[in-house]
Design an enzyme around this catalytic site. Structure first.
Site: not given
Ligand code: NAD
Length: 288
Positions: A50, A94, A117
Site C-alpha cells: 500500500k 491494517q 477501507d
C-alpha cells in the site's frame, strides 16, 4: 475453449493512470495514514504494498507501526488525533489486529469521510441505500471495477457471491444488486444447504470464502465469469518457502469459465488501487 484471464494488474495500472491525473489537479496532496499493530508477516507485506502504491501515485503516506502490546486506549488516542488532522484524508487500520484489541469499535471511531477501507457502519449503510458515491470497501469495489473494465454485462444476469463477510461478500452482493448494475444476486455461505447447485446457476460467480480451491469445475456453469477473491496460504513442499498462494477457485475452473481472475494478480492489486481511489476521493471532497 479455456477461460480468458482477467488481468487485475493491468486493470489496476489503468486505474492508477486515472488517479495520477486526478491527483495532479487536486488542490491538496492526498494523505493516507496506515496503522499496523504487531508483526504479522502477511500484514507487513500488505502495508508495504500500500505504501509503495502511494509513492507511485504521489499520495503522501504516514505509517504508525505499533508493538503487539499496544493498548486499546492508545489506539483510540491516535485515532482521535488523526480524525482531527485536517491535512489527512484517509485512515486505515491494517487487519487483523492482535486479539486483545476491539477492531470493530476502533473502526467505528474513524471519521466516515476518512474511512478509506469503507468499513464504518455509515459507509456500509450508504451502500444499502444505493448511495454509491461514498467510501466503498476496496475489495468488492475492485471486483466491480474489474468487471466494468473487462466489459462484462451484469444487467439481468444471475450473480452468486460465496461469502457474506461485512468487508467482502455482503457489500459485494449489494453492489451487484444495486440499481443501474441490476444483477439478480444469491449469497452462498457456510450454512447454505446445496452450494454447488446455487453456484451452477451463476452467470457471474464471485468466490470469497477463504477456502483454498473449494470451487472446482463441477460448481461452474459453462461460460460463466468467475472472480476469485480468496487469498490462502497452502503448504507446498516443492517451493523453497514451503507454501504458495491459492485462491478459493481451483485452476481446473478455467476449463469451463469464459473469464476468470487469477490468484495472485487478480483482485489483490485492485484492492490496493481502490484504496488509493478512496483516498483521492476523500482529498477531492474535502478541498473542492
Ligand atoms: P471471512 O472469513 O470474514 O468470511 C468468509 C465468508 O465465507 C463467511 O461469510 C462464511 O460464511 C463464508 N464461508 C466459509 N466457508 C464457506 C463454505 N465452505 N461455503 C460457503 N461459504 C463459506 O473472510 P473475508 O474477509 O470475507 O475474506 C474471504 C477471502 O478473501 C479470504 O481468503 C481472504 O484472504 C480473501 N480476501 C482477499 C482480498 C484481496 O484483496 N484479494 C481482500 C480481502 C479478503
Amino acid at each position: 475453449m479455456p477461460a480468458v484471464w482477467l488481468d487485475g494488474k493491468a486493470c489496476a495500472a489503468d486505474l492508477e493512470e486515472n488517479l495520477k491525473q486526478r491527483i495532479s489537479i487536486c488542490k491538496t496532496q492526498p494523505h493516507l495514514a496506515v496503522i499496523i499493530v504487531g508483526d504479522d508477516p502477511a500484514s507487513l507485506v500488505y502495508v508495504r504494498n500500500k505504501i509503495l502504491c502511494c509513492e507511485r501515485l504521489g499520495i503522501k503516506s504516514t505509517q504508525f507501526k505499533l508493538p503487539t502490546e499496544t493498548k486499546q486506549t492508545e489506539l483510540e488516542d491516535i485515532l482521535k488525533g488523526l480524525n482531527e488532522d485536517a491535512t489527512l484524508h484517509g485512515i486505515l487500520i491494517q487487519s487483523p489486529l492482535p486479539s486483545h484489541l476491539d477492531e470493530g469499535s476502533l473502526t467505528d471511531m474513524i471519521e466516515p469521510t476518512k474511512d478509506v477501507d469503507g468499513f464504518h457502519p455509515v459507509n456500509l449503510g450508504k451502500i444499502v441505500q444505493g448511495r454509491l458515491n461514498g467510501m466503498i470497501p476496496c475489495t468488492p469495489a475492485g471486483v466491480m471495477e474489474m468487471l466494468r473494465w473487462s466489459g462484462v454485462d451484469l444487467a439481468g444476469k444471475k450473480a452468486v457471491v460465496i461469502g457474506r463477510s461485512f468487508n467482502v461478500g455482503m457489500p459485494q452482493a449489494l453492489l451487484l444488486a444495486a440499481k443501474g448494475i441490476d444483477s439478480t444476486v444469491t449469497i452462498v455461505h457456510s450454512k447454505t444447504p446445496q452450494p454447488i447447485l446455487e453456484c451452477l446457476s451463476a452467470d457471474i460467480l464471485i468466490a470469497a470464502a477463504g477456502r483454498p480451491e473449494m470451487v472446482t469445475k463441477d460448481w461452474v456453469k459453462p461460460g460463466a465469469v468467475v472472480i476469485d477473491v480468496g487469498i490462502n496460504r497452502v503448504s507446498d513442499t516443492t517451493r523453497e518457502r514451503g507454501w504458495r498462494l491459492a485462491g478459493d477457485v481451483h485452476p481446473n475452473v478455467s476449463e469451463v469459465a469464459s473469464i476468470m481472475s487469477p490468484v495472485p494478480g487478480g483482485v489483490g492489486p485492485m484492492t490496493v488501487a481502490m484504496l488509493m481511489a478512496n483516498t483521492v476521493t476523500s482529498a477531492e471532497s474535502q478541498h473542492y
